[in-house]
Design a protein around this motif. Structure first.
Motif, PDB file in Angstrom:
ATOM      1  N   HIS A  94       0.847  -1.195   0.000  1.00  0.00           N
ATOM      2  CA  HIS A  94       0.000   0.000   0.000  1.00  0.00           C
ATOM      3  C   HIS A  94       0.882   1.245   0.000  1.00  0.00           C
ATOM      4  CE1 HIS A  94      -4.043  -1.773   1.563  1.00  0.00           C
ATOM      5  NE2 HIS A  94      -3.391  -2.650   0.837  1.00  0.00           N
ATOM      6  N   PRO A  95       0.812   2.050  -1.049  1.00  0.00           N
ATOM      7  CA  PRO A  95       1.630   3.263  -1.066  1.00  0.00           C
ATOM      8  C   PRO A  95       1.099   4.297  -0.080  1.00  0.00           C
ATOM      9  CG  PRO A  95       0.150   3.255  -2.933  1.00  0.00           C
ATOM     10  CD  PRO A  95      -0.004   1.918  -2.262  1.00  0.00           C
ATOM     11  N   ASP A  96       1.962   5.196   0.333  1.00  0.00           N
ATOM     12  CA  ASP A  96       1.558   6.316   1.181  1.00  0.00           C
ATOM     13  C   ASP A  96       0.855   7.344   0.299  1.00  0.00           C
ATOM     14  OD1 ASP A  96       1.277   8.391   2.959  1.00  0.00           O
ATOM     15  OD2 ASP A  96       3.429   8.760   3.219  1.00  0.00           O
ATOM     16  N   ILE A  97      -0.411   7.640   0.602  1.00  0.00           N
ATOM     17  CA  ILE A  97      -1.153   8.654  -0.162  1.00  0.00           C
ATOM     18  C   ILE A  97      -1.769   9.681   0.778  1.00  0.00           C
ATOM     19  CG2 ILE A  97      -1.647   7.094  -2.100  1.00  0.00           C
ATOM     20  CD1 ILE A  97      -4.518   6.797  -0.925  1.00  0.00           C
ATOM     21  N   ALA A  98      -1.206   9.787   1.990  1.00  0.00           N
ATOM     22  CA  ALA A  98      -1.838  10.592   3.036  1.00  0.00           C
ATOM     23  C   ALA A  98      -1.721  12.085   2.821  1.00  0.00           C
ATOM     24  CB  ALA A  98      -1.248  10.221   4.393  1.00  0.00           C
ATOM     25  N   THR A  99      -0.720  12.517   2.053  1.00  0.00           N
ATOM     26  CA  THR A  99      -0.520  13.944   1.803  1.00  0.00           C
ATOM     27  C   THR A  99      -0.396  14.184   0.310  1.00  0.00           C
ATOM     28  OG1 THR A  99       1.898  13.808   1.887  1.00  0.00           O
ATOM     29  CG2 THR A  99       0.736  14.154   3.985  1.00  0.00           C
ATOM     30  N   GLU A 100      -0.477  15.437  -0.082  1.00  0.00           N
ATOM     31  CA  GLU A 100      -0.328  15.774  -1.501  1.00  0.00           C
ATOM     32  C   GLU A 100       1.023  15.306  -2.029  1.00  0.00           C
ATOM     33  OE1 GLU A 100       0.005  19.793  -4.268  1.00  0.00           O
ATOM     34  OE2 GLU A 100      -1.339  19.805  -2.544  1.00  0.00           O
ATOM     35  N   ALA A 101       2.089  15.554  -1.260  1.00  0.00           N
ATOM     36  CA  ALA A 101       3.429  15.155  -1.712  1.00  0.00           C
ATOM     37  C   ALA A 101       3.542  13.640  -1.817  1.00  0.00           C
ATOM     38  CB  ALA A 101       4.478  15.704  -0.749  1.00  0.00           C
ATOM     39  N   ALA A 102       2.993  12.933  -0.831  1.00  0.00           N
ATOM     40  CA  ALA A 102       3.055  11.468  -0.856  1.00  0.00           C
ATOM     41  C   ALA A 102       2.257  10.910  -2.024  1.00  0.00           C
ATOM     42  CB  ALA A 102       2.538  10.911   0.463  1.00  0.00           C
ATOM     43  N   LEU A 103       1.093  11.467  -2.274  1.00  0.00           N
ATOM     44  CA  LEU A 103       0.266  11.020  -3.388  1.00  0.00           C
ATOM     45  C   LEU A 103       0.992  11.223  -4.709  1.00  0.00           C
ATOM     46  CD1 LEU A 103      -2.464  10.062  -4.576  1.00  0.00           C
ATOM     47  CD2 LEU A 103      -3.170  12.465  -4.584  1.00  0.00           C
ATOM     48  N   ARG A 104       1.607  12.377  -4.863  1.00  0.00           N
ATOM     49  CA  ARG A 104       2.350  12.676  -6.099  1.00  0.00           C
ATOM     50  C   ARG A 104       3.460  11.647  -6.318  1.00  0.00           C
ATOM     51  NH1 ARG A 104       6.555  15.744  -8.206  1.00  0.00           N
ATOM     52  NH2 ARG A 104       5.967  17.025 -10.024  1.00  0.00           N
ATOM     53  N   THR A 105       4.185  11.333  -5.248  1.00  0.00           N
ATOM     54  CA  THR A 105       5.258  10.335  -5.333  1.00  0.00           C
ATOM     55  C   THR A 105       4.707   8.967  -5.689  1.00  0.00           C
ATOM     56  OG1 THR A 105       6.605  11.547  -3.734  1.00  0.00           O
ATOM     57  CG2 THR A 105       7.104   9.215  -4.024  1.00  0.00           C
ATOM     58  N   ALA A 106       3.590   8.589  -5.076  1.00  0.00           N
ATOM     59  CA  ALA A 106       2.991   7.277  -5.335  1.00  0.00           C
ATOM     60  C   ALA A 106       2.531   7.150  -6.785  1.00  0.00           C
ATOM     61  CB  ALA A 106       1.807   7.054  -4.391  1.00  0.00           C
ATOM     62  N   LEU A 107       1.921   8.199  -7.300  1.00  0.00           N
ATOM     63  CA  LEU A 107       1.443   8.162  -8.685  1.00  0.00           C
ATOM     64  C   LEU A 107       2.601   8.072  -9.663  1.00  0.00           C
ATOM     65  CD1 LEU A 107      -1.382  10.860  -8.450  1.00  0.00           C
ATOM     66  CD2 LEU A 107      -1.689   8.386  -8.640  1.00  0.00           C
ATOM     67  N   LEU A 108       3.641   8.857  -9.417  1.00  0.00           N
ATOM     68  CA  LEU A 108       4.795   8.844 -10.313  1.00  0.00           C
ATOM     69  C   LEU A 108       5.546   7.521 -10.235  1.00  0.00           C
ATOM     70  CD1 LEU A 108       6.155  12.465  -9.780  1.00  0.00           C
ATOM     71  CD2 LEU A 108       5.158  11.540 -11.880  1.00  0.00           C
ATOM     72  N   GLY A 109       5.462   6.840  -9.091  1.00  0.00           N
ATOM     73  CA  GLY A 109       6.162   5.576  -8.935  1.00  0.00           C
ATOM     74  C   GLY A 109       5.424   4.374  -9.477  1.00  0.00           C
ATOM     75  N   ALA A 110       4.172   4.557  -9.873  1.00  0.00           N
ATOM     76  CA  ALA A 110       3.370   3.437 -10.386  1.00  0.00           C
ATOM     77  C   ALA A 110       3.699   3.166 -11.848  1.00  0.00           C
ATOM     78  CB  ALA A 110       1.889   3.745 -10.235  1.00  0.00           C
ATOM     79  N   ARG A 111       3.711   1.904 -12.200  1.00  0.00           N
ATOM     80  CA  ARG A 111       3.915   1.531 -13.599  1.00  0.00           C
ATOM     81  C   ARG A 111       2.794   2.081 -14.471  1.00  0.00           C
ATOM     82  NH1 ARG A 111       1.656  -2.976 -15.888  1.00  0.00           N
ATOM     83  NH2 ARG A 111       1.139  -3.638 -13.771  1.00  0.00           N
ATOM     84  N   SER A 112       1.567   1.994 -13.971  1.00  0.00           N
ATOM     85  CA  SER A 112       0.413   2.509 -14.696  1.00  0.00           C
ATOM     86  C   SER A 112      -0.714   2.770 -13.710  1.00  0.00           C
ATOM     87  CB  SER A 112      -0.056   1.503 -15.759  1.00  0.00           C
ATOM     88  OG  SER A 112      -1.168   2.000 -16.475  1.00  0.00           O
ATOM     89  N   VAL A 113      -1.508   3.806 -13.984  1.00  0.00           N
ATOM     90  CA  VAL A 113      -2.646   4.172 -13.150  1.00  0.00           C
ATOM     91  C   VAL A 113      -3.915   4.059 -13.996  1.00  0.00           C
ATOM     92  CG1 VAL A 113      -3.716   5.978 -11.759  1.00  0.00           C
ATOM     93  CG2 VAL A 113      -1.218   5.764 -11.805  1.00  0.00           C
ATOM     94  N   ALA A 114      -4.924   3.393 -13.477  1.00  0.00           N
ATOM     95  CA  ALA A 114      -6.198   3.250 -14.188  1.00  0.00           C
ATOM     96  C   ALA A 114      -7.205   4.241 -13.621  1.00  0.00           C
ATOM     97  CB  ALA A 114      -6.734   1.824 -14.040  1.00  0.00           C
ATOM     98  N   TYR A 115      -7.846   4.987 -14.516  1.00  0.00           N
ATOM     99  CA  TYR A 115      -8.942   5.852 -14.099  1.00  0.00           C
ATOM    100  C   TYR A 115      -9.960   5.962 -15.216  1.00  0.00           C
ATOM    101  CZ  TYR A 115      -6.740  10.021 -16.411  1.00  0.00           C
ATOM    102  OH  TYR A 115      -6.196  10.933 -17.299  1.00  0.00           O
ATOM    103  N   SER A 116     -11.112   6.527 -14.878  1.00  0.00           N
ATOM    104  CA  SER A 116     -12.254   6.551 -15.793  1.00  0.00           C
ATOM    105  C   SER A 116     -12.320   7.866 -16.560  1.00  0.00           C
ATOM    106  CB  SER A 116     -13.539   6.344 -14.987  1.00  0.00           C
ATOM    107  OG  SER A 116     -14.671   6.627 -15.761  1.00  0.00           O
TER     108      SER A 116
END
Length: 228
Positions: A94-116
């Motif tokens: 589970h990535p850290d998504i608790a803050t704006e900075a953490a969320l940004r890091t988690a998204l950039l570190g993902a191979r791919s993000v799925a959204y609608s």
């Protein structure tokens, strides 16, 4: 003429409606014949003439078709609030998504993000990516689905992270909801219901609306990931 009451609902309420349909019928209500799609897709279908007795949309979507005369204004009721969250495949870290900075890091570190593309969550997330300054980086490898459940792309292995209303993420087995995107970065979606002006079952439609807005359905809403 069918005895069922026809409901068109946004995907965010799919779990709750399915869970409540049997309870409603057991209490003497009509069988619920429900179809689910993103609000924008449902608006297109309604404007093209598709018939329904009760419609559940975002509050903004419901207000639009009410202004167009398709919905009985005095029948409209707010049902639940929903937050956008992030999920991973079951067993994944589970990535850290608790803050704006953490969320940004988690998204950039993902191979791919799925959204609608069409859902309220996808519209919010696309704006958020621009706000965070990472839209080009994420969209270059994102899985953007036209409609449906983004968490299915976790199970298939197409994405590391899935973004959607928490109530929609929870519809899919084999995944784990990490949590909501930081509350300060989003506004909760409000989902509301109303009776279509053209229904030939106004009394049954109103009965269903009273049931959906009643305190007794609150546990089912919470269980599905919504706030009554």
């Amino acid at each position: 003429m069918s005895d069922a009451i026809r409901v068109l609902s946004t995907l965010a309420l799919k779990g709750a409606v399915h869970g409540l349909a049997g309870q409603y019928q057991a209490a003497g209500g009509a069988r619920i014949d429900a179809d689910f799609a993103p609000t924008l897709a449902l608006l297109e279908r309604l404007r093209a003439g598709e018939a329904a007795d009760v419609v559940i949309l975002t509050r903004e979507g419901l207000d639009e078709i009410t202004r167009e005369g398709r919905m009985v204004a005095e029948s409209c009721v707010d049902l639940a609030r929903s937050w956008v969250g992030i999920a991973v495949k079951a067993g994944a870290a589970h990535p850290d998504i608790a803050t704006e900075a953490a969320l940004r890091t988690a998204l950039l570190g993902a191979r791919s993000v799925a959204y609608s593309r069409l859902g309220a969550s996808g519209i919010l997330f696309a704006r958020l990516l621009e706000q965070l300054g990472i839209a080009c980086d994420i969209n270059a490898r994102a899985v953007i689905i036209p409609q449906g459940f983004t968490a299915e792309r976790l199970v298939s292995g197409d994405a590391d992270l899935a973004v959607q209303q928490i109530s929609e993420l929870k519809q899919i087995g084999g995944i784990e909801v990490v949590g909501p995107i930081p509350y300060e970065l989003q506004t909760p979606a409000v989902f509301s219901a109303g009776r279509m002006a053209a229904t030939n079952k106004p009394a049954e439609a109103d009965r269903l609306l009273r049931f959906l807005a009643s305190p007794e359905v609150a546990p089912a809403l919470r269980e599905s990931g919504l706030e009554p």
